[in-house]
Design a protein around this motif. Sequence first.
Motif, PDB file in Angstrom:
ATOM      1  N   ILE A  68      44.165 -19.643  22.734  1.00  0.00           N
ATOM      2  CA  ILE A  68      42.745 -19.605  22.383  1.00  0.00           C
ATOM      3  C   ILE A  68      42.030 -18.704  23.374  1.00  0.00           C
ATOM      4  CG2 ILE A  68      40.621 -20.937  22.205  1.00  0.00           C
ATOM      5  CD1 ILE A  68      42.192 -23.297  21.267  1.00  0.00           C
ATOM      6  N   ARG A  69      41.382 -17.661  22.844  1.00  0.00           N
ATOM      7  CA  ARG A  69      40.647 -16.721  23.684  1.00  0.00           C
ATOM      8  C   ARG A  69      39.185 -16.704  23.264  1.00  0.00           C
ATOM      9  NH1 ARG A  69      45.371 -13.897  22.066  1.00  0.00           N
ATOM     10  NH2 ARG A  69      46.875 -13.625  23.762  1.00  0.00           N
ATOM     11  N   GLY A  70      38.327 -16.227  24.139  1.00  0.00           N
ATOM     12  CA  GLY A  70      36.899 -16.219  23.846  1.00  0.00           C
ATOM     13  C   GLY A  70      36.503 -15.281  22.738  1.00  0.00           C
ATOM     14  N   ASP A  71      37.367 -14.298  22.419  1.00  0.00           N
ATOM     15  CA  ASP A  71      37.010 -13.306  21.406  1.00  0.00           C
ATOM     16  C   ASP A  71      37.823 -13.478  20.116  1.00  0.00           C
ATOM     17  OD1 ASP A  71      39.464 -12.656  22.405  1.00  0.00           O
ATOM     18  OD2 ASP A  71      39.045 -10.531  22.699  1.00  0.00           O
ATOM     19  N   ILE A  72      38.386 -14.655  19.887  1.00  0.00           N
ATOM     20  CA  ILE A  72      39.202 -14.839  18.693  1.00  0.00           C
ATOM     21  C   ILE A  72      38.341 -14.799  17.437  1.00  0.00           C
ATOM     22  CG2 ILE A  72      40.971 -16.213  19.851  1.00  0.00           C
ATOM     23  CD1 ILE A  72      39.722 -18.697  18.539  1.00  0.00           C
ATOM     24  N   ASN A  73      38.955 -14.348  16.344  1.00  0.00           N
ATOM     25  CA  ASN A  73      38.312 -14.408  15.039  1.00  0.00           C
ATOM     26  C   ASN A  73      38.601 -15.800  14.475  1.00  0.00           C
ATOM     27  OD1 ASN A  73      38.251 -14.280  12.026  1.00  0.00           O
ATOM     28  ND2 ASN A  73      37.598 -12.175  12.426  1.00  0.00           N
ATOM     29  N   GLN A  74      37.582 -16.640  14.432  1.00  0.00           N
ATOM     30  CA  GLN A  74      37.796 -18.040  14.060  1.00  0.00           C
ATOM     31  C   GLN A  74      38.315 -18.196  12.638  1.00  0.00           C
ATOM     32  OE1 GLN A  74      34.634 -20.775  15.097  1.00  0.00           O
ATOM     33  NE2 GLN A  74      34.103 -19.601  16.917  1.00  0.00           N
ATOM     34  N   LYS A  76      40.326 -16.185  10.934  1.00  0.00           N
ATOM     35  CA  LYS A  76      41.764 -15.922  10.940  1.00  0.00           C
ATOM     36  C   LYS A  76      42.515 -17.047  11.643  1.00  0.00           C
ATOM     37  CE  LYS A  76      41.825 -10.847  11.116  1.00  0.00           C
ATOM     38  NZ  LYS A  76      42.260  -9.708  11.958  1.00  0.00           N
ATOM     39  N   TYR A  77      42.048 -17.436  12.819  1.00  0.00           N
ATOM     40  CA  TYR A  77      42.728 -18.461  13.617  1.00  0.00           C
ATOM     41  C   TYR A  77      42.854 -19.755  12.813  1.00  0.00           C
ATOM     42  CZ  TYR A  77      43.913 -21.320  17.697  1.00  0.00           C
ATOM     43  OH  TYR A  77      44.553 -22.156  18.587  1.00  0.00           O
ATOM     44  N   ASN A  78      41.750 -20.186  12.230  1.00  0.00           N
ATOM     45  CA  ASN A  78      41.763 -21.439  11.467  1.00  0.00           C
ATOM     46  C   ASN A  78      42.695 -21.352  10.273  1.00  0.00           C
ATOM     47  OD1 ASN A  78      39.873 -22.472  13.227  1.00  0.00           O
ATOM     48  ND2 ASN A  78      38.126 -22.065  11.896  1.00  0.00           N
ATOM     49  N   ALA A  79      42.709 -20.184   9.610  1.00  0.00           N
ATOM     50  CA  ALA A  79      43.556 -20.028   8.429  1.00  0.00           C
ATOM     51  C   ALA A  79      45.030 -20.150   8.789  1.00  0.00           C
ATOM     52  CB  ALA A  79      43.279 -18.686   7.762  1.00  0.00           C
ATOM     53  N   TYR A  80      45.459 -19.487   9.854  1.00  0.00           N
ATOM     54  CA  TYR A  80      46.872 -19.554  10.241  1.00  0.00           C
ATOM     55  C   TYR A  80      47.242 -20.960  10.713  1.00  0.00           C
ATOM     56  CZ  TYR A  80      47.856 -14.597   9.743  1.00  0.00           C
ATOM     57  OH  TYR A  80      48.076 -13.347   9.219  1.00  0.00           O
ATOM     58  N   PHE A  81      46.381 -21.585  11.468  1.00  0.00           N
ATOM     59  CA  PHE A  81      46.681 -22.936  11.933  1.00  0.00           C
ATOM     60  C   PHE A  81      46.782 -23.907  10.762  1.00  0.00           C
ATOM     61  CE2 PHE A  81      45.048 -27.168  13.059  1.00  0.00           C
ATOM     62  CZ  PHE A  81      46.076 -27.577  13.882  1.00  0.00           C
ATOM     63  N   LEU A  82      45.807 -23.879   9.869  1.00  0.00           N
ATOM     64  CA  LEU A  82      45.789 -24.834   8.756  1.00  0.00           C
ATOM     65  C   LEU A  82      46.947 -24.605   7.797  1.00  0.00           C
ATOM     66  CD1 LEU A  82      41.962 -25.019   7.987  1.00  0.00           C
ATOM     67  CD2 LEU A  82      43.407 -26.810   8.963  1.00  0.00           C
ATOM     68  N   HIS A  83      47.256 -23.344   7.501  1.00  0.00           N
ATOM     69  CA  HIS A  83      48.362 -23.084   6.575  1.00  0.00           C
ATOM     70  C   HIS A  83      49.705 -23.468   7.193  1.00  0.00           C
ATOM     71  CE1 HIS A  83      46.462 -21.450   3.044  1.00  0.00           C
ATOM     72  NE2 HIS A  83      45.687 -20.685   3.791  1.00  0.00           N
ATOM     73  N   THR A  84      49.861 -23.275   8.497  1.00  0.00           N
ATOM     74  CA  THR A  84      51.087 -23.739   9.161  1.00  0.00           C
ATOM     75  C   THR A  84      51.182 -25.255   9.088  1.00  0.00           C
ATOM     76  OG1 THR A  84      51.047 -21.871  10.701  1.00  0.00           O
ATOM     77  CG2 THR A  84      52.412 -23.754  11.308  1.00  0.00           C
ATOM     78  N   ALA A  85      50.080 -25.941   9.358  1.00  0.00           N
ATOM     79  CA  ALA A  85      50.072 -27.407   9.305  1.00  0.00           C
ATOM     80  C   ALA A  85      50.362 -27.911   7.894  1.00  0.00           C
ATOM     81  CB  ALA A  85      48.727 -27.932   9.789  1.00  0.00           C
ATOM     82  N   TRP A  86      49.772 -27.279   6.891  1.00  0.00           N
ATOM     83  CA  TRP A  86      50.020 -27.700   5.508  1.00  0.00           C
ATOM     84  C   TRP A  86      51.484 -27.502   5.116  1.00  0.00           C
ATOM     85  CZ3 TRP A  86      45.040 -24.851   3.636  1.00  0.00           C
ATOM     86  CH2 TRP A  86      43.950 -25.716   3.750  1.00  0.00           C
ATOM     87  N   GLN A  87      52.025 -26.324   5.449  1.00  0.00           N
ATOM     88  CA  GLN A  87      53.423 -26.059   5.114  1.00  0.00           C
ATOM     89  C   GLN A  87      54.351 -27.038   5.824  1.00  0.00           C
ATOM     90  OE1 GLN A  87      54.528 -24.000   2.819  1.00  0.00           O
ATOM     91  NE2 GLN A  87      52.494 -23.189   2.349  1.00  0.00           N
ATOM     92  N   ALA A  88      54.053 -27.334   7.083  1.00  0.00           N
ATOM     93  CA  ALA A  88      54.868 -28.294   7.828  1.00  0.00           C
ATOM     94  C   ALA A  88      54.760 -29.684   7.204  1.00  0.00           C
ATOM     95  CB  ALA A  88      54.420 -28.327   9.284  1.00  0.00           C
ATOM     96  N   LYS A  89      53.553 -30.104   6.872  1.00  0.00           N
ATOM     97  CA  LYS A  89      53.333 -31.420   6.265  1.00  0.00           C
ATOM     98  C   LYS A  89      54.108 -31.552   4.964  1.00  0.00           C
ATOM     99  CE  LYS A  89      49.638 -34.372   4.390  1.00  0.00           C
ATOM    100  NZ  LYS A  89      50.129 -34.360   2.998  1.00  0.00           N
ATOM    101  N   ASP A  90      54.108 -30.502   4.158  1.00  0.00           N
ATOM    102  CA  ASP A  90      54.830 -30.542   2.882  1.00  0.00           C
ATOM    103  C   ASP A  90      56.327 -30.722   3.081  1.00  0.00           C
ATOM    104  OD1 ASP A  90      52.490 -30.272   1.490  1.00  0.00           O
ATOM    105  OD2 ASP A  90      52.720 -28.109   1.105  1.00  0.00           O
ATOM    106  N   ARG A  91      56.813 -30.348   4.264  1.00  0.00           N
ATOM    107  CA  ARG A  91      58.250 -30.469   4.549  1.00  0.00           C
ATOM    108  C   ARG A  91      58.556 -31.662   5.457  1.00  0.00           C
ATOM    109  NH1 ARG A  91      56.961 -25.215   3.573  1.00  0.00           N
ATOM    110  NH2 ARG A  91      58.534 -23.873   2.607  1.00  0.00           N
ATOM    111  N   GLY A  92      57.550 -32.499   5.673  1.00  0.00           N
ATOM    112  CA  GLY A  92      57.769 -33.722   6.438  1.00  0.00           C
ATOM    113  C   GLY A  92      57.644 -33.583   7.934  1.00  0.00           C
ATOM    114  N   TYR A  93      56.915 -32.558   8.411  1.00  0.00           N
ATOM    115  CA  TYR A  93      56.773 -32.327   9.851  1.00  0.00           C
ATOM    116  C   TYR A  93      55.304 -32.368  10.263  1.00  0.00           C
ATOM    117  CZ  TYR A  93      61.644 -30.800  10.095  1.00  0.00           C
ATOM    118  OH  TYR A  93      63.009 -30.754  10.049  1.00  0.00           O
TER     119      TYR A  93
END
Length: 340
Positions: A68-74, A76-93
């Motif tokens: 996490i940096r002070g100049d992050i594009n929120q 983009k950051y939120n999209a990658y985090f949420l999609h990773t979490a969703w994909q993991a959840k769908d596979r039981g992680y």
Amino acid sequence: MAGIKDVARAAGVSVSTVSYVLSGKRSISAKTTGKVMAAVEKLGYTPDASARKMRGVRNQIIALSAPIRGDINQAKYNAYFLHTAWQAKDRGYDVLLLTGEDAVGDLRRVTQSNLVDGVVLLDIEEHDDRAAEAGSYSKPCVAIGLPSEHSECACVDIDFALAGRQAADCLYGKGRRNVVFLRDNESDYERGSGYVLLFRESLMAHAEELGMRIVESSKHAFGQFDAADFVRNVFCTGDRPTAIINQASANVLNQVLQEMQAVGLSVPGDVSVLSCGTYFEGELMTQPITEMPVMPQELCSKAVGLLVDAIERYVDIKGVVELSKPVMRCRGSVAEVGVG
């Protein structure tokens, strides 16, 4: 009850090899690991003490390394985090988010203690220590990005070199020969963010081959872009550009569009606008902009899929590279010269 010697006999390996596979203390080939784990499952072998710390017992947790940096594009950051979490959840992680400054140390800590079953890396730099040190994690690792050193991890990304060529071809085909490259992400360039470097290098090289003129916007600190000054210096001259290739945020591009309108320039008639490597689905634009976006849903799905194959099927993913073709979201801001 089966013992470790029974597992070794069934797998055709030594007892020490079985021990190394289960503890993760040494790197064992995917083929041998698969034999050992197949024998463990077939025999119903359960280690005695500290069973939870054995490599063969999964915790159903994936580590997501995302500084996490002070100049992050929120957006983009939120999209990658949420999609990773969703994909993991769908596979039981579940997902464990790691944001500390000592990223390599944190990854070694959670992998070598068997807290997590695998690793996904975000916000990849050209020379990324996290990817270069992936062999020390004792767990499979996937980078969403393409660092120069990636022999010990898998990589998934958009083919940004191809995207640079396609962006130049798109505008060239519309008769746009004089282009300005607008960006407000100088910190990405300074720290060697992989995708921006790949895109720019390819864009500039192919534009030169085509005989296009590309002028880059001046450098400025984060949050200090002056849209009025940019439009005045770039467009209020005799040899003004007829197109913008944008790499800036929605906020900066919106300011530029407003200033262009104020001086009587229309989009796409006077100036075509093509945005590349952005994610305007998560940001508010004052008008629709044709875009070659990042693709968090597709890339996160690929990354988690590769990782789960490595975790559950013992597939060797080290050094694997999967590049997705760029997509063009046509929204009416690019047109032939004299049209629009």
